[in-house]
Scaffold this active site. Structure first.
Site, PDB file in Angstrom:
ATOM      1  N   PHE A 163       3.150  -5.931  14.758  1.00 22.31           N
ATOM      2  CA  PHE A 163       4.297  -5.483  15.553  1.00 22.31           C
ATOM      3  C   PHE A 163       4.418  -6.402  16.774  1.00 22.31           C
ATOM      4  O   PHE A 163       3.413  -6.723  17.414  1.00 22.31           O
ATOM      5  CB  PHE A 163       4.048  -4.035  15.986  1.00 22.31           C
ATOM      6  CG  PHE A 163       5.262  -3.346  16.526  1.00 22.31           C
ATOM      7  CD1 PHE A 163       6.290  -2.952  15.694  1.00 22.31           C
ATOM      8  CD2 PHE A 163       5.371  -3.076  17.875  1.00 22.31           C
ATOM      9  CE1 PHE A 163       7.412  -2.307  16.194  1.00 22.31           C
ATOM     10  CE2 PHE A 163       6.488  -2.425  18.386  1.00 22.31           C
ATOM     11  CZ  PHE A 163       7.512  -2.045  17.545  1.00 22.31           C
ATOM     12  N   ASP A 180      -4.606  -0.468  15.962  1.00 21.87           N
ATOM     13  CA  ASP A 180      -3.349   0.179  16.352  1.00 21.87           C
ATOM     14  C   ASP A 180      -3.049   1.219  15.268  1.00 21.87           C
ATOM     15  O   ASP A 180      -2.841   0.872  14.100  1.00 21.87           O
ATOM     16  CB  ASP A 180      -2.247  -0.898  16.436  1.00 21.87           C
ATOM     17  CG  ASP A 180      -0.867  -0.318  16.756  1.00 21.87           C
ATOM     18  OD1 ASP A 180      -0.637   0.874  16.485  1.00 21.87           O
ATOM     19  OD2 ASP A 180      -0.016  -1.089  17.237  1.00 21.87           O
ATOM     20  N   TYR A 212       4.834   9.840  19.261  1.00 18.72           N
ATOM     21  CA  TYR A 212       6.207  10.230  18.895  1.00 18.72           C
ATOM     22  C   TYR A 212       6.561  10.039  17.425  1.00 18.72           C
ATOM     23  O   TYR A 212       7.654  10.397  17.020  1.00 18.72           O
ATOM     24  CB  TYR A 212       7.237   9.491  19.763  1.00 18.72           C
ATOM     25  CG  TYR A 212       7.046   7.993  19.881  1.00 18.72           C
ATOM     26  CD1 TYR A 212       7.435   7.138  18.870  1.00 18.72           C
ATOM     27  CD2 TYR A 212       6.477   7.449  21.025  1.00 18.72           C
ATOM     28  CE1 TYR A 212       7.256   5.776  18.992  1.00 18.72           C
ATOM     29  CE2 TYR A 212       6.292   6.080  21.157  1.00 18.72           C
ATOM     30  CZ  TYR A 212       6.685   5.247  20.132  1.00 18.72           C
ATOM     31  OH  TYR A 212       6.494   3.913  20.261  1.00 18.72           O
ATOM     32  N   LYS A 213       5.642   9.469  16.642  1.00 20.67           N
ATOM     33  CA  LYS A 213       5.985   9.264  15.227  1.00 20.67           C
ATOM     34  C   LYS A 213       5.519  10.486  14.430  1.00 20.67           C
ATOM     35  O   LYS A 213       6.119  11.550  14.530  1.00 20.67           O
ATOM     36  CB  LYS A 213       5.354   7.964  14.734  1.00 20.67           C
ATOM     37  CG  LYS A 213       5.849   6.717  15.487  1.00 20.67           C
ATOM     38  CD  LYS A 213       5.242   5.470  14.909  1.00 20.67           C
ATOM     39  CE  LYS A 213       5.509   4.232  15.734  1.00 20.67           C
ATOM     40  NZ  LYS A 213       6.894   3.782  15.703  1.00 20.67           N
ATOM     41  N   ARG A 272      13.331   1.129   5.260  1.00 17.14           N
ATOM     42  CA  ARG A 272      12.083   1.888   5.443  1.00 17.14           C
ATOM     43  C   ARG A 272      12.354   3.369   5.313  1.00 17.14           C
ATOM     44  O   ARG A 272      13.277   3.895   5.942  1.00 17.14           O
ATOM     45  CB  ARG A 272      11.602   1.603   6.870  1.00 17.14           C
ATOM     46  CG  ARG A 272      10.190   1.201   7.003  1.00 17.14           C
ATOM     47  CD  ARG A 272       9.802   0.798   8.393  1.00 17.14           C
ATOM     48  NE  ARG A 272      10.366   1.520   9.515  1.00 17.14           N
ATOM     49  CZ  ARG A 272       9.760   1.684  10.683  1.00 17.14           C
ATOM     50  NH1 ARG A 272       8.562   1.195  10.869  1.00 17.14           N
ATOM     51  NH2 ARG A 272      10.339   2.315  11.674  1.00 17.14           N
TER      52      ARG A 272
HETATM   53  C1  LIG Z   1       2.766  -0.738  15.269  1.00 17.57           C
HETATM   54  C2  LIG Z   1       3.318  -0.460  16.617  1.00 17.57           C
HETATM   55  N1  LIG Z   1       2.638  -0.863  17.705  1.00 17.57           N
HETATM   56  C3  LIG Z   1       3.112  -0.662  18.950  1.00 17.57           C
HETATM   57  C4  LIG Z   1       4.303   0.005  19.172  1.00 17.57           C
HETATM   58  C5  LIG Z   1       4.810   0.156  20.573  1.00 17.57           C
HETATM   59  O1  LIG Z   1       4.739   1.451  21.023  1.00 17.57           O
HETATM   60  P1  LIG Z   1       5.196   1.836  22.522  1.00 17.57           P
HETATM   61  O2  LIG Z   1       6.679   1.760  22.587  1.00 17.57           O
HETATM   62  O3  LIG Z   1       4.678   3.232  22.696  1.00 17.57           O
HETATM   63  O4  LIG Z   1       4.543   0.880  23.456  1.00 17.57           O
HETATM   64  C6  LIG Z   1       5.032   0.460  18.058  1.00 17.57           C
HETATM   65  C7  LIG Z   1       6.316   1.172  18.253  1.00 17.57           C
HETATM   66  O5  LIG Z   1       6.991   1.559  17.354  1.00 17.57           O
HETATM   67  C8  LIG Z   1       4.533   0.216  16.762  1.00 17.57           C
HETATM   68  O6  LIG Z   1       5.205   0.611  15.670  1.00 17.57           O
END
Ligand SMILES: Cc1ncc(COP(=O)(O)O)c(C=O)c1O
Length: 410
Positions: A125, A196, A221-222, A369
């Site tokens: 990500f 992560d 939040y997911k 997705r």
């Molecule tokens: C794999 C992954 N890492 C990091 C994040 C970033 O999260 P945040 O907005 O809470 O920093 C996300 C957000 O969707 C994500 O999917």
């Protein structure tokens, strides 16, 4: 061919079916985006109202003591711990995910001062990559981030690698990586492992203790349904606590914040990784959202998730063969709780589906997705979703020029 009646029969024997009524879902809509933002549940409403009306409303500033607000980050951490296989006292809820990754990278780099490389996945990500690179640049010594093909990790694990950071379930493809196997390889090379769990927590069973994970962090939040921008969580193995320094120290990570001592002295345990005042209303939403997990187990959720993703893949292959490439692995042990379908016109397909009441999302350049959340989805929803995908494809409605206009959030 699987029929809608077969799917109804699956729903009749579904042990999790009763949980659906806890969630607010729009009539006629099939929500396949809980991997991006989980829906609101009745216990979220109840707990947020309680905090607003009673704790904040009447208690006002007294609630920092009387309602135990200061302990919320660790109390909620203990509620999340069983979902990832951690023990009480190993998880903290605070900040948002990118901030927590920053804290863990800064702290971990100090544990391997003689090493100069952080490895991460070239397909990671983007936020992870940005923050890893920024933390390397600020390490106080020469440290470089190297983005690699994660399937070639073995070749990259030299004795100069301090830390490896990987996202356990790939946000695009839905591939679930081998938590224990990869952590062991990294340890055998003398490096530390940071996972992560954004797309893992509440989606796949995790055993951080059994896998000997050093550090991890994930979203609220997911799949945990804690609300838009919910606080995130961070895991630090007990044996590392007290040996790690929070690189973003603040008053609430101090051993005695109300001494107003100008010399920083970290609190014990996970509290040292708190920086600022806890976001009490947001924590209340997450607290309420976690109630539903008291009524199920990750084993039950996983069994239904695999059954749903199997069903979705099978129906797509039966009803619209050859249209999409199924990117998500077929092997159960390599699958998260989403299915990614590749199509060059994926963006238009997702927009047309949203108008037809199937909410998925699009990840550039070509991934549609679909997230499967066993807490509130029925097997019949999976059937109906594929029917609507099939209609959008056969009618070619996704080619409507309106669907070519990119929204800010895809
Ligand atoms: C794999 C992954 N890492 C990091 C994040 C970033 O999260 P945040 O907005 O809470 O920093 C996300 C957000 O969707 C994500 O999917």
């Amino acid at each position: 061919m699987i029929s809608r009646n077969d799917c109804r029969a699956f729903d009749e024997t579904d042990e999790l079916a009763a949980l659906r009524s806890e969630f607010t879902l729009n009539d006629g809509e099939i929500y396949l985006d809980g991997n991006s933002l989980g829906p609101v549940s009745s216990s979220v409403r109840r707990r947020v109202n309680e905090v607003i009306d009673e704790e904040w409303g009447r208690g006002l500033v007294r609630s920092w003591n009387d309602a135990g607000w200061m302990a919320e980050p660790t109390r909620l951490g203990d509620r999340i711990a069983p979902l990832i296989g951690a023990d009480p006292g190993e998880v903290l809820v605070a900040d948002t995910l990118t901030f927590l990754i920053a804290k863990l990278i800064g702290a971990a780099l100090e544990l391997r001062p003689e090493r100069h490389v952080v490895l991460t996945d070239a397909a990671n990500f983007h936020s992870d990559i940005y923050i890893i690179e920024a933390m390397c640049e600020r390490a106080g010594r020469k440290v470089t981030m190297k983005t690699i093909d994660r399937d070639r990790l073995d070749e990259e694990l030299s004795d100069d690698v301090a830390l490896v950071e990987l996202t356990q379930v790939d946000y695009r493809t839905g591939e679930s990586l081998d938590l224990a196997g990869i952590t062991k390889k990294v340890h055998d090379a003398g490096a530390l492992m940071l996972w992560d769990f954004a797309h893992s927590a509440g989606a796949v069973p995790l055993d951080v203790t059994g896998a000997d994970v050093d550090f991890a962090a994930g979203c609220g939040y997911k799949y945990l349904n804690g609300g838009p921008g919910a606080p995130a969580f961070l895991y630090i193995r007990k044996s590392w606590q007290g040996k790690l320094r929070n690189p973003l120290p603040g008053w609430l990570g101090h051993a005695r914040p109300f001494d107003f001592d100008l010399r920083y002295e970290p609190a014990e345990g996970m509290q040292a990784f708190v920086t600022s005042s806890p976001s009490i209303v947001a924590l209340a939403a997450l607290d309420g959202a976690l109630d539903v997990w008291d009524r199920t187990s990750m084993a039950q959720v996983r069994a239904k998730s695999l059954a749903m993703t199997d069903l979705f893949i099978q129906l797509v292959q039966e009803r619209i063969p050859g249209v999409f490439e199924v990117v998500t692995p077929i092997e159960h042990e390599k699958r998260g709780s989403q299915v990614a379908l590749r199509h060059p016109e994926g963006y238009g397909i997702i927009q047309a589906l949203i108008e037809n009441g199937v909410i998925g999302d699009f990840r550039a350049p070509d991934i549609c997705r679909f997230g499967f959340t066993p807490l509130y989805l029925r097997f019949v929803d999976v059937f109906d979703a594929v029917e609507r995908i099939s209609q959008v494809i056969t009618s070619e409605s996704f080619r409507d020029p309106r669907y070519a206009i990119r929204n800010a959030v895809t």
